[in-house]
Design a protein around this motif. Structure first.
Motif, PDB file in Angstrom:
ATOM      1  N   MET A 132       0.829  -1.203   0.000  1.00  0.00           N
ATOM      2  CA  MET A 132       0.000   0.000   0.000  1.00  0.00           C
ATOM      3  C   MET A 132       0.865   1.255   0.000  1.00  0.00           C
ATOM      4  SD  MET A 132      -3.005   1.592   0.361  1.00  0.00           S
ATOM      5  CE  MET A 132      -3.385   2.386   1.891  1.00  0.00           C
ATOM      6  N   ILE A 133       1.696   1.332   1.029  1.00  0.00           N
ATOM      7  CA  ILE A 133       2.573   2.503   1.156  1.00  0.00           C
ATOM      8  C   ILE A 133       3.463   2.618  -0.079  1.00  0.00           C
ATOM      9  CG2 ILE A 133       4.380   3.582   2.544  1.00  0.00           C
ATOM     10  CD1 ILE A 133       1.789   3.418   4.035  1.00  0.00           C
ATOM     11  N   GLU A 134       4.014   1.461  -0.463  1.00  0.00           N
ATOM     12  CA  GLU A 134       4.907   1.461  -1.630  1.00  0.00           C
ATOM     13  C   GLU A 134       4.174   1.988  -2.851  1.00  0.00           C
ATOM     14  OE1 GLU A 134       4.706  -1.161   0.403  1.00  0.00           O
ATOM     15  OE2 GLU A 134       6.720  -1.893   0.876  1.00  0.00           O
ATOM     16  N   LYS A 135       2.912   1.548  -2.967  1.00  0.00           N
ATOM     17  CA  LYS A 135       2.091   1.948  -4.113  1.00  0.00           C
ATOM     18  C   LYS A 135       1.943   3.476  -4.138  1.00  0.00           C
ATOM     19  CE  LYS A 135      -0.472   0.303  -7.454  1.00  0.00           C
ATOM     20  NZ  LYS A 135       0.296  -0.368  -8.527  1.00  0.00           N
ATOM     21  N   ILE A 136       1.611   4.002  -2.958  1.00  0.00           N
ATOM     22  CA  ILE A 136       1.405   5.463  -2.877  1.00  0.00           C
ATOM     23  C   ILE A 136       2.692   6.183  -3.250  1.00  0.00           C
ATOM     24  CG2 ILE A 136       0.895   7.391  -1.304  1.00  0.00           C
ATOM     25  CD1 ILE A 136      -0.908   5.419   0.238  1.00  0.00           C
ATOM     26  N   ILE A 137       3.803   5.692  -2.691  1.00  0.00           N
ATOM     27  CA  ILE A 137       5.088   6.340  -2.978  1.00  0.00           C
ATOM     28  C   ILE A 137       5.341   6.362  -4.478  1.00  0.00           C
ATOM     29  CG2 ILE A 137       7.587   6.049  -2.748  1.00  0.00           C
ATOM     30  CD1 ILE A 137       7.054   4.993   0.099  1.00  0.00           C
ATOM     31  N   GLU A 138       5.072   5.210  -5.086  1.00  0.00           N
ATOM     32  CA  GLU A 138       5.350   5.103  -6.510  1.00  0.00           C
ATOM     33  C   GLU A 138       4.464   6.049  -7.314  1.00  0.00           C
ATOM     34  OE1 GLU A 138       5.628   1.086  -7.824  1.00  0.00           O
ATOM     35  OE2 GLU A 138       5.810   1.676  -9.926  1.00  0.00           O
TER      36      GLU A 138
ATOM     37  N   CYS B 207       3.041   8.725  -6.347  1.00  0.00           N
ATOM     38  CA  CYS B 207       3.435  10.114  -6.114  1.00  0.00           C
ATOM     39  C   CYS B 207       4.667  10.474  -6.933  1.00  0.00           C
ATOM     40  CB  CYS B 207       3.722  10.355  -4.635  1.00  0.00           C
ATOM     41  SG  CYS B 207       2.212  10.397  -3.673  1.00  0.00           S
ATOM     42  N   LEU B 208       5.621   9.583  -6.915  1.00  0.00           N
ATOM     43  CA  LEU B 208       6.857   9.893  -7.625  1.00  0.00           C
ATOM     44  C   LEU B 208       6.638   9.986  -9.135  1.00  0.00           C
ATOM     45  CD1 LEU B 208       9.828   8.092  -5.877  1.00  0.00           C
ATOM     46  CD2 LEU B 208       9.713  10.468  -6.609  1.00  0.00           C
ATOM     47  N   ARG B 209       5.684   9.209  -9.591  1.00  0.00           N
ATOM     48  CA  ARG B 209       5.445   9.234 -11.040  1.00  0.00           C
ATOM     49  C   ARG B 209       4.607  10.445 -11.451  1.00  0.00           C
ATOM     50  NH1 ARG B 209       8.004   5.052 -12.848  1.00  0.00           N
ATOM     51  NH2 ARG B 209       7.953   3.075 -11.747  1.00  0.00           N
TER      52      ARG B 209
ATOM     53  N   ILE C  60      12.374   5.593  -6.310  1.00  0.00           N
ATOM     54  CA  ILE C  60      11.238   4.756  -5.943  1.00  0.00           C
ATOM     55  C   ILE C  60      11.691   3.613  -5.049  1.00  0.00           C
ATOM     56  CG2 ILE C  60       9.475   3.184  -6.840  1.00  0.00           C
ATOM     57  CD1 ILE C  60       9.291   5.029  -9.291  1.00  0.00           C
ATOM     58  N   ASP C  61      12.752   2.956  -5.445  1.00  0.00           N
ATOM     59  CA  ASP C  61      13.280   1.836  -4.655  1.00  0.00           C
ATOM     60  C   ASP C  61      13.665   2.269  -3.254  1.00  0.00           C
ATOM     61  OD1 ASP C  61      12.850   0.057  -6.518  1.00  0.00           O
ATOM     62  OD2 ASP C  61      14.950  -0.306  -7.101  1.00  0.00           O
ATOM     63  N   GLY C  62      14.427   3.375  -3.242  1.00  0.00           N
ATOM     64  CA  GLY C  62      14.928   3.860  -1.950  1.00  0.00           C
ATOM     65  C   GLY C  62      13.788   4.231  -1.019  1.00  0.00           C
ATOM     66  N   ALA C  63      12.776   4.855  -1.579  1.00  0.00           N
ATOM     67  CA  ALA C  63      11.650   5.276  -0.751  1.00  0.00           C
ATOM     68  C   ALA C  63      10.857   4.073  -0.277  1.00  0.00           C
ATOM     69  CB  ALA C  63      10.754   6.221  -1.540  1.00  0.00           C
ATOM     70  N   LYS C  64      10.643   3.149  -1.198  1.00  0.00           N
ATOM     71  CA  LYS C  64       9.880   1.946  -0.852  1.00  0.00           C
ATOM     72  C   LYS C  64      10.555   1.183   0.276  1.00  0.00           C
ATOM     73  CE  LYS C  64       7.381   0.603  -5.041  1.00  0.00           C
ATOM     74  NZ  LYS C  64       7.462  -0.306  -6.192  1.00  0.00           N
ATOM     75  N   GLU C  65      11.883   1.184   0.223  1.00  0.00           N
ATOM     76  CA  GLU C  65      12.680   0.424   1.184  1.00  0.00           C
ATOM     77  C   GLU C  65      12.344   0.813   2.619  1.00  0.00           C
ATOM     78  OE1 GLU C  65      16.854  -0.442  -0.269  1.00  0.00           O
ATOM     79  OE2 GLU C  65      17.139   0.774   1.513  1.00  0.00           O
ATOM     80  N   VAL C  66      12.258   2.138   2.819  1.00  0.00           N
ATOM     81  CA  VAL C  66      12.010   2.585   4.200  1.00  0.00           C
ATOM     82  C   VAL C  66      10.559   3.000   4.426  1.00  0.00           C
ATOM     83  CG1 VAL C  66      14.356   3.267   4.755  1.00  0.00           C
ATOM     84  CG2 VAL C  66      12.836   4.851   3.538  1.00  0.00           C
TER      85      VAL C  66
ATOM     86  N   PRO D  63       9.828  12.121  -1.448  1.00  0.00           N
ATOM     87  CA  PRO D  63      10.528  11.443  -2.544  1.00  0.00           C
ATOM     88  C   PRO D  63      10.610  12.335  -3.780  1.00  0.00           C
ATOM     89  CG  PRO D  63       8.920   9.996  -1.532  1.00  0.00           C
ATOM     90  CD  PRO D  63       8.700  11.347  -0.954  1.00  0.00           C
ATOM     91  N   THR D  64       9.525  13.034  -4.058  1.00  0.00           N
ATOM     92  CA  THR D  64       9.506  13.916  -5.222  1.00  0.00           C
ATOM     93  C   THR D  64      10.562  14.998  -5.101  1.00  0.00           C
ATOM     94  OG1 THR D  64       7.133  13.540  -5.309  1.00  0.00           O
ATOM     95  CG2 THR D  64       8.002  15.371  -6.617  1.00  0.00           C
ATOM     96  N   LEU D  65      10.559  15.655  -3.920  1.00  0.00           N
ATOM     97  CA  LEU D  65      11.541  16.725  -3.721  1.00  0.00           C
ATOM     98  C   LEU D  65      12.957  16.170  -3.792  1.00  0.00           C
ATOM     99  CD1 LEU D  65       9.912  18.885  -0.918  1.00  0.00           C
ATOM    100  CD2 LEU D  65      10.068  19.379  -3.357  1.00  0.00           C
ATOM    101  N   SER D  66      13.120  14.993  -3.190  1.00  0.00           N
ATOM    102  CA  SER D  66      14.455  14.392  -3.219  1.00  0.00           C
ATOM    103  C   SER D  66      14.883  14.152  -4.658  1.00  0.00           C
ATOM    104  CB  SER D  66      14.454  13.056  -2.468  1.00  0.00           C
ATOM    105  OG  SER D  66      13.970  13.244  -1.183  1.00  0.00           O
ATOM    106  N   TYR D  67      13.929  13.707  -5.438  1.00  0.00           N
ATOM    107  CA  TYR D  67      14.229  13.421  -6.835  1.00  0.00           C
ATOM    108  C   TYR D  67      14.802  14.664  -7.500  1.00  0.00           C
ATOM    109  CZ  TYR D  67      13.508  12.548 -11.784  1.00  0.00           C
ATOM    110  OH  TYR D  67      13.697  12.415 -13.140  1.00  0.00           O
TER     111      TYR D  67
END
Lengths: 510, 1069
Positions: B1-7, B9-11, B460-466, B518-522
């Motif tokens: 779920m969280i991973e999905k949201i992160i992804e 958002c980043l996209r 995406i990977d890095g964000a999903k990880e944590v 994640p977006t800002l980090s990107y």
């Protein structure tokens, strides 16, 4: 070995030295202050003031006695005539004098009441131990002369001694100044309001009186007057109207006619005489019924002048006033009456009760009183409305503990001094030294005094108070409250407005 | 779920940024429009029904108005309890509603019932629904007073004599008396201010209401054979204007008016009462007509001068700052229309306190944010990275405000405090996330510096990880705070806003961490990225940590013993700490409340008040700005003060102007000392606190007994007996049974036999007593906007003493006039000064204070209850039928709060541990992590002891916040170590230690960073002294202390114990 010849000369020398030394000391001599007396109190022989001795206090030795002066100028003054001042100082009997002219208009503090007031010509002054004391009220000086020591010593010694007392006094319990019922056996906060509790000292309470400092007395606005003997009057208000009483005039005329008839028949006709006498008797009875009393009728009999002013006022005016049943006991013939009328606002007319009707008017439940006014310059018209204020003097009951004086003077206190809640009537009495004592008293009915202005109401005291005792007239509610707060009231007296019964609280001393 | 949201958002980076832009705008709007107050409204939801029955005794009010009212109001839907009190001339019924009932809904229900209830009441008793306000609604007080003015420019008023600034003319003083000032207040100022939005009521206080007074001479009544009732009717019937439709005249329509309102004294004087032999008897024949003061139960005094004024009561739920601003603007507008020289001067203004409190928290928040940002920059040494993490703070706070607005939570010391204690924790999630992304990006930069297209995937990977652990940590923090939500009563009202805002802030932080970061980090993590090893701070920390952990792993026993010792020390310290419900807020203004015993007259109280005000103003010139005293009540249902109570507001100058060495406590002490008047009890409190206490009629002591029963005398006796019994129970420090039965009464008891003889009806006598003695407002003049009462009464001399009363004449049907003394018995007695009842039964209270060092409250109550029960069983205490006692007081809510906390806290901790178990699937690890809890508790106690704070609910809330974060570090650390173990199974003891050390070194930077952000952020709060800090400080101190020990535990003890466990496992194998 002594040469016997030299003995007289040695003796002589000895005597001379003794005499010299005495005469030396008989001359006033300035000395330095001994260390041990510094800080103690002394009375200045010149001013009569009490003060504390310090290092530079002037000391004069005179006839072997040391005298301490309060101020630098006093010593020279003293040296001029030491005898006079010493005599003054030892004068133990207070003497009444009059105020000097230079002090009139200045302010002084009454040693008895503690009131600040302005000295006038009539202010009473008492000289005592070289000092003059001025008194605010008439009764104060007599009070002072009874126990001058009490009033002269306390004011200076008080603050110190009280402080020492308090620190050594045993604390009985702690209480809240807002909720006096709260009692705790140790320091803490009030369970209701959270205030810190204040200590109640054993000694303070056992005195049964309340002590207030000078500032307390000033802030609470406490004022006192001495209880005095004076005549008390009760004022009875009655509705009156200017007489228009043709019936009585006619009755009087009939009576006078009958009398004249009797006079005319004297020694002529026994039967007619008897009939005329019967007429006199009947008309006299009628006069009695209409409210004339025996002496008035006798007067009429001798003067034979009919009071026509009962119908149309002439040199004198009559007022009929209605007095209620409940007040009739106060009314007596000959009492002074003050008459006022809306027609003449601000004017007062003096009258006298001439007679009291023998019957009660069942319609108004009142008894008619006839009042004579003289010299009203025809101001009143028959039927006019008039307010009558009858002044009836209060006669103390014979059972009263305190006997009245000449002219039925009774001991009185101002109305304001009495705290009365129905349960008890309490007066706060000044016991000197900043102490106030509650006193339960028995009072007569409220009245006014002869010279009292408007609103000067007094209660006659039947029991519980002595003459010239100072009673609190202003601030007594605060004193009463304070007595409840500090627990003084708990000593057999619940405060006038206090809780009647206090549960004895266990006091554990842990 | 969280991973999905992160992804997702980043996209959709643009949408995310745009979305957050909107959130920021919304947030700014929310910040501006959120109602602001100093404290949350902790008053109970209550509707006041106010009954006004002038001149009646408490007994009469209770029997004839309040009791019938309460019986009718019983059973109002949603009602919890109904309390009432009857005092002299008025009564109050307080209906207390259950929490959650809508305020206006409740008022409507009460109104419905009231309609029916009013039918039973005496016609001259006025019953009204109190204003829609709560206890803290009195936000603004002002005086209307004389000033100076220039005769040529009368628009401007000055407070001091001087010269006119325009033409230098000498200023003239205005000379209005207090009754004229009161008329200005009543008819000009009051209704204008009432129109300001958010104002529920403007009540007048002090001065005199002008009144036309007809003083009748009873002797003349007899003379003219007129009854006082005739006078009444005559006056009543002589004051009316009528309309009579219209007539037409030449196409013109005229409106017909019958004109006949009383307009002046002459109008009244020429009212004919009767005819006497054909000649009219006018009012002027039988009495005197004057204007004078109406009977009053309140007065206002400014430094010894009597003034008049008003109190502005704010509507429930309004924004006090906005309301006061509106009031001030209105006053400015009204100023022009005031008579020359007259001024409106505020003397109590909540704005100052609110601004001070809010400023404190604003400063705290800003400082916290700055410190946190600084810590992050130091740890990361990467500007943009730090910025990304820091952005969580402003936006998180804005999101919190948006949610506050949505949930209807006001900004105040508690709700902002919630955000303040969240700040340090808010960045944690972001730090972990950004740190991971940073590491991943740096690694990527090292390894394949050519593959630029993979940047998005790496993110995406890095964000999903944590993502999961971050979310997880947030969940524990939020769950950990649930116990605060279940608090009820006063504690609940105070701390639930705090719990809400803290949670809101955390939610905001979570949303930002997952969506925005994640977006800002990107976009922003660019340039040459350093690996953690290269960071100076990291190296420093590692060099510091390495020897410590090595030594610890070698000396496990020593570390364990030290830890146990710390634990014991904490327990020992805790026994020294006292308890309290809530640390008090310093409101700035003082409320000096001297109280006289019941029975004091208004003039006596007035004298005391004037003297004290002069002293306070005169003897404390450096500290006191102004002093305004009020005795009795303002004419509002929210002010039930009796005449014997003075409330003096002392406005203090800023502390830097005070004499040197003067403190608030010292000043209070000195004022109390200097104003001490015999018989007067000086209480010093604060305006808001006092208002809450005044309206809360329950029991303020920890324990109280209420004795209920029908007969007040018996209740009082019973209460006194209980006082004795309870006084002997172990642990009592003080006990007091209320005694308020001693107000002086003068009773006129009518003898029915006597009046029968004269054929007089009892009602006639009573009417005459009420009218002749008490006076009666017969009618009201209508003079334009102004209305004044017309009163009929006997002349003073004929009614102001028992002697005079005995001569009040009562007419009989036969036309006789019988003096009252023939018909009645007079007696002076004492009676209740106030009658209180709950659910229609009168009660007296017994207040009990308990020494809580000796026995706990709850234990005490059960012991005391048992004692009382035994006494009843033994027959020593007799409770007659119809009487009963209940136990209540603060202990209830404290017991309830404790019960709830003791139930919910373990459950929450259990849930946290369960979550941990799900994450680690290892009981030993979960238990190890849990060791942080007791140590954080012990660590939190130390600063409490050192700073002298007491165990209050605020402190417990601090601890609860602490528990939520205490385990976080252990989780971070152990998960790293576990990962390492998974990667490489240890072979021997040295291997185990080496791996643990390695894991520790890996995580020492994030652990120190999250800890330091929290601790350092809260540190400046500890040095605050301004308003509001006294509540935040006790809350912050256990967090600071606890986090220090928790972090040490996590970094040293937990790895040590973990090594122990691992080594044991190894040995077994």
């Amino acid at each position: 070995m002594l040469n016997k010849k030299r003995i007289p000369s040695i003796l002589l020398l000895f005597i001379i030295t003794v005499i010299l030394s005495i005469s030396c000391s008989a001359n006033a001599e300035k000395l330095k202050v001994d260390k041990e007396v510094i800080g103690t109190q002394a009375i200045c022989p010149v001013t009569g003031d009490r003060f504390t001795i310090h290092e530079s206090t002037p000391v004069i030795q005179y006839k072997g006695e040391k005298y301490y002066m309060c101020c630098p100028g006093c010593d020279t003054e003293f040296m001029k005539s030491p005898e006079k001042y010493i005599e003054q100082m030892h004068q133990t009997e207070p003497v009444k004098t009059k105020p000097e002219e230079k002090v009139i208009g200045t302010e002084a503090i009454c040693p008895v009441t503690g009131n600040r007031f302005t000295i006038t010509e009539s202010t009473s002054v008492v000289e005592y131990q070289g000092k003059k004391y001025y008194f605010c009220c008439a009764g104060c000086d007599t009070e002072f002369m009874k126990e001058p020591e009490k009033y002269t010593n306390d004011s200076q010694n008080k603050p110190q001694s009280i402080n020492q007392e308090q620190s050594t006094e045993e604390i009985m319990y702690w209480t809240c100044s807002m909720h006096p019922e709260v009692r705790a056996d140790k320091e803490g906060n009030c369970p209701i309001c959270g205030m810190s509790l204040i200590p109640v000292y054993k000694d303070k309470e056992s005195k049964g009186s309340l002590h207030l400092s000078e500032r307390d007395i000033e802030l609470a606005g406490i004022r006192m007057v001495p209880a005095m003997y004076q005549q008390v009057y009760k004022e009875i208000q009655a509705v009156g109207r200017v007489a228009y009483d043709p019936e009585l005039v006619i009755a009087q005329e009939e009576y006078v006619n009958a009398l004249e008839m009797v006079d005319g028949l004297a020694g002529l006709d026994d039967i007619a005489m008897a009939r005329a006498l019967k007429v006199v008797e009947n008309t006299e009875y009628k006069l009695r019924l209409l409210g004339m009393d025996k002496s008035e009728i006798d007067m009429l009999k001798s003067t034979k002048s009919v009071e026509r002013s009962l119908v149309i006022p002439e040199h004198q005016t009559w007022i009929y006033a209605d007095v209620y049943e409940s007040e009739i006991a106060w009314i007596k013939k000959g009492q002074d009456v003050i008459i006022t009328s809306v027609a003449y606002p601000g004017e007062e007319f003096q009258g006298k009760i001439k007679s009291i009707n023998p019957t009660l008017n069942s319609r108004t439940r009142s008894i008619q009183v006839r009042i004579q006014l003289s010299n009203t310059r025809m101001k009143f018209k028959p039927g006019m409305y008039a307010d009558a204020r009858i002044k009836a003097q209060y006669m103390p009951p014979t059972t009263a503990h305190q006997s009245h004086r000449i002219g039925y003077e009774v001991l009185t206190v101002p109305r304001e001094s009495v705290l009365d809640t129905g349960k008890r009537k309490v007066i706060w009495v000044y016991a000197g030294d900043g102490n106030f004592q509650p006193r339960e008293v028995q009072l007569g009915p409220l009245g006014v005094v002869q010279n009292g202005g408007n609103g000067a109401h007094y209660y006659p005291v039947l029991d519980g108070l002595k003459e010239s005792e100072l009673v609190v007239t202003n601030g007594n509610f605060l004193i009463d409250s304070e007595s409840q707060i500090t627990g003084v009231a708990a000593l057999g007296y619940g405060g006038a407005l206090g809780v009647e019964e206090k549960p004895p609280t266990p006091v554990h001393q842990h | 779920m969280i991973e999905k949201i992160i992804e997702v958002c980043l996209r959709n980076r643009f949408l995310v940024i745009a979305g957050f832009m909107l959130i920021i705008l919304w947030g700014i709007f929310a910040v501006r429009s959120t109602p602001v107050d100093a404290l949350p409204d902790i008053g109970e939801l209550q509707v006041i029904v106010y009954a006004d029955w002038p001149g009646r005794s408490p007994k009469d009010v209770e029997d004839q108005v309040i009791y019938p009212l309460t019986t009718n109001l019983m059973g109002t839907p949603g009602m919890k309890t109904i309390r009432s009190s009857s005092a002299f001339g008025f009564g109050l019924v307080n209906l207390i509603f259950k929490e959650g009932v809508d305020f206006y809904w409740a008022r409507t229900r009460v109104l419905e019932r009231l309609d029916v209830a009013i039918a039973d009441l005496p016609s001259d008793a006025k019953v009204t629904l109190g204003p829609d306000v709560t206890a803290v609604g009195q936000v603004f007080w002002y005086t209307v007073e004389n000033g100076y003015f220039c005769p040529d420019h009368p628009q401007e008023s000055f407070d001091k004599p001087g010269t006119c600034p325009i033409d230098n003319k000498k200023l003239v003083a205005s000379t209005y008396d207090v009754s004229q000032l009161r008329s200005i207040q009543d008819w000009y100022i009051r209704y204008q201010l009432n129109g300001v939005s958010g104002v529920s009521e403007v009540a007048s206080v002090g001065g005199y209401v002008k009144q036309y007074q007809i003083d009748v001479n009873p002797n003349k009544l007899i003379y003219y054979n007129v009854g006082i009732t005739d006078v009444l009717t005559a006056v009543k019937k002589s004051n009316i204007d009528v309309g009579a439709k219209v007539f037409e005249e030449g196409d013109v329509e005229f409106i017909i008016r019958g004109v006949g309102f009383i307009r002046n004294i002459e109008d009244i004087e020429s009212i004919a009462v009767a005819t006497h032999d054909g000649v009219p008897v006018y009012i002027s024949d039988i009495g005197v007509v004057t204007t004078g003061p109406d009977f009053r139960r309140g007065a206002l005094d400014k430094a010894g001068t009597e003034v008049t004024g008003g109190v502005v009561v704010m509507r429930y739920g309004e924004n006090p700052l906005k309301v006061i601003k509106g009031i001030k603007e209105k006053i400015e507008a009204l100023r022009v229309g005031l008579p020359p020289g007259v001024r409106i001067v505020p003397f109590y203004d909540r704005t100052g306190l609110i601004n001070r409190t809010i400023d404190t928290l604003k400063n705290a928040l800003i400082q916290e944010i700055l410190i946190t940002v600084f810590v992050i920059i130091v740890f990361l040494l990467h500007f943009f990275g730090s910025m990304i993490i820091s952005i969580v703070l402003p936006i998180g706070v804005l999101i919190a405000f948006i949610l506050m607005r949505l949930f209807g939570i006001d900004a105040n010391v508690m709700s902002l405090g919630g955000i303040a204690i969240a700040i340090g924790v808010m960045v944690d999630a972001g730090s972990v996330l950004v740190e991971n992304l940073y590491r991943r990006l740096a690694e990527q930069q090292r390894e394949t510096s050519s593959k630029k297209g993979d940047r998005l995937e790496t993110c995406i990977d890095g964000a999903k990880e944590v993502g999961r652990p971050v979310f997880f940590a947030l969940l524990t923090t939020i769950i950990g705070f649930i116990p605060v939500f279940v608090l009820t009563g006063q504690a609940g009202k105070l701390f639930r806003p705090l719990a809400y805002t803290k949670t809101f802030a955390m939610i905001g932080a979570a949303v930002i961490a997952v969506c925005l970061m994640p977006t800002l980090s990107y976009y922003l993590i660019r340039g040459r990225l350093k690996l953690p090893d290269e960071n100076v701070i990291s190296r420093f920390l590692r060099n510091l940590y390495r020897p410590i952990i090595t030594w610890s792993l070698d000396h496990k026993w020593v570390i364990t013993s030290i830890s146990l010792f710390v634990l014991i020390a904490g327990i020992v310290f805790s026994t020294f700490i006292k308890q309290e419900f809530m640390p008090p807020l310093n409101e700035g203004d003082l409320l000096f409340m001297p109280v006289l015993l019941p029975g004091a007259s208004l003039s006596q109280v007035m004298e005391v008040m004037k003297k004290q005000d002069i002293i306070i103003k005169g003897e404390f010139p450096d500290e006191v700005e102004w002093v305004v005293g009020k005795l009795g009540r303002a004419e509002t249902a929210t002010d039930p003060a009796p005449v014997t109570m003075i409330e003096t507001i002392i406005h203090l100058k800023p502390e830097q102007m005070w004499r040197s060495g003067m403190t608030r406590e010292k000043l209070i002490g000195e004022i109390q000392e200097r104003t001490k008047i015999a018989g007067v009890s000086p209480i010093m409190t604060q305006p808001i606190r006092n208002r809450i206490d005044m309206l809360a009629t329950g029991i303020q002591t920890p324990v109280g007994i209420k004795v209920f029963g029908p007969d007040i005398k018996k209740i009082e006796e019973l209460a006194a007996k209980l006082e004795k019994i309870v006084g002997e129970v172990q642990g009592v420090s003080s006990v007091y049974a209320e005694r308020i039965g001693n107000r002086p009464y003068f009773e006129i008891e009518i003898d029915r036999n006597k009046i029968a003889r004269y054929g007089i009806r009892l009602g006639t006598i009573q009417e005459i007593i009420a009218m002749a003695v008490g006076g009666m407002n017969v009618t009201q003049t209508v003079e334009g906007r102004e209305r004044y009462p017309v009163r009929v009464r006997y002349m003073r001399d004929f009614r102001d003493s028992p002697e005079a009363l005995s001569k009040i004449y009562i007419p009989t049907p036969r036309g006789e006039h019988i003096p009252l003394s023939l018909l009645v018995d007079f007696r002076k007695t004492v009676g209740p000064a106030m009658i209180q009842s709950e659910n229609t039964l009168p009660y007296f209270r017994v207040f009990i204070n308990v020494d809580q060092d000796v026995i706990g409250l709850v234990d005490f109550v059960s012991l005391a209850q048992k004692t009382v029960k035994n006494k009843i069983a033994a027959g020593e205490l007799e409770v007659p039928p119809g009487y009963y006692i209940t136990w209540s007081g603060q202990f209830e809510s404290e017991a309830e709060a404790r019960l709830k906390l003791s139930l919910v806290l373990p459950i929450c901790l259990a849930v946290i541990l369960l979550l941990l178990y799900i994450a680690f699937k290892d009981t030993a690890i979960v238990l190890l992590i849990a060791t942080a809890l007791p140590f954080s508790l012990a660590g939190g106690i130390v600063p409490l002891y050192l700073l002298g704070f007491k165990f209050s609910t605020a402190v417990w809330v601090g601890f609860i916040a602490l528990f939520g974060v205490a385990t976080d570090n252990a989780v971070v650390l152990l998960s790293a170590i576990q990962n390492l173990f998974r990667q490489k199974k240890p072979m021997d003891r040295a291997d185990v230690r080496q791996t643990i050390m390695k894991g520790g070194l890996l995580r020492v930077r994030p652990v120190m960073m999250t800890t330091l952000t929290t601790i350092l952020a809260l540190l400046p709060i500890m040095f605050f002294t301004s308003a509001g800090s006294e509540i935040i400080k006790p809350m912050a101190s256990p967090i600071i202390g606890g986090l220090i020990t928790a972090t040490l535990t996590n970094l040293i003890l937990v790895p040590t114990l973990y090594a122990w466990v691992k080594e044991k496992q190894l040995l077994k194998e």
